[in-house]
Scaffold this active site. Structure first.
Site, PDB file in Angstrom:
ATOM      1  N   HIS A 146     -17.846 -12.629   8.033  1.00 28.04           N
ATOM      2  CA  HIS A 146     -18.024 -14.085   8.029  1.00 28.04           C
ATOM      3  C   HIS A 146     -18.805 -14.553   9.253  1.00 28.04           C
ATOM      4  O   HIS A 146     -19.599 -15.490   9.159  1.00 28.04           O
ATOM      5  CB  HIS A 146     -16.669 -14.793   7.975  1.00 28.04           C
ATOM      6  N   GLU A 147     -18.572 -13.931  10.374  1.00 21.73           N
ATOM      7  CA  GLU A 147     -19.248 -14.351  11.610  1.00 21.73           C
ATOM      8  C   GLU A 147     -20.700 -13.902  11.640  1.00 21.73           C
ATOM      9  O   GLU A 147     -21.559 -14.627  12.113  1.00 21.73           O
ATOM     10  CB  GLU A 147     -18.506 -13.802  12.837  1.00 21.73           C
TER      11      GLU A 147
END
Length: 182
Positions: free
Chosen positions: A37-38
């Site tokens: 996600h990052e």
């Protein structure tokens, strides 16, 4: 090359995190969930515009580097993959510590990973902890239950709605309730 990098990530993070004394630690699937996600950026960038930031540039969101690291980032900063992994380990340790301090119920590994992901990205939510622990939340004239709070709050950056954050909140909730790593 990518598989070799994932093995390096796994080894480095488990080594760094193994020095902690907490009962639960983020699983490799949880680390993959969060880092996925990052994303990884080795140059300082604006998390709202996704543009690299140099000295003198205007930052609209939050100045970020590595895997979502925000502490002490400065315009024009460049780091190595090794430094990004070190920051990730530190930020995971902080998020795990928040979960350990605030969640009073027994958790499964996917539930722990989901809460760590949320704390990693938001710094932690006292209202989310209250709901997970079985309490009620009344906020802005409204009563919230766990799915409402988890999937509809913390979906903005500097007041601007971001579809990616809403998607992350929904995936975290699905991980928490269905043990599904996306």
């Amino acid at each position: 090359m990518q598989n070799r990098y994932k093995i390096l990530l796994t080894t480095a993070l488990f080594f760094l995190l193994s020095k902690r004394s907490n009962k639960m630690k983020t699983s490799q699937k949880g680390i993959n969930f969060i880092s996925g996600h990052e994303g990884l950026k080795l140059r300082a960038y604006d998390d709202l515009t996704k543009k690299d930031i140099y000295p003198g540039d205007n930052v609209q969101g939050t100045l970020t580097i590595g895997y979502g690291h925000i502490k002490g980032v400065y315009p024009g900063q460049v780091i190595t993959e090794a430094q990004a992994l070190k920051y990730l380990a530190q930020d995971l340790a902080n998020a795990e510590s928040w979960v350990d301090r605030n969640i009073k119920i027994q958790l499964t590994q996917p539930q722990f990973d989901a809460l760590v992901s949320h704390a990693f990205n938001t710094g932690g939510s006292g209202n989310l902890a209250k709901l997970v622990n079985g309490g009620n939340v009344f906020y802005n004239g409204r009563t919230y239950n766990l799915p409402q709070w988890w999937t509809t709050t913390y979906v903005t950056s500097k007041g601007k709605y971001l579809a990616g954050l809403e998607r992350r909140r929904k995936e975290e909730y699905k991980l928490y309730t269905e043990n599904f790593y996306s």
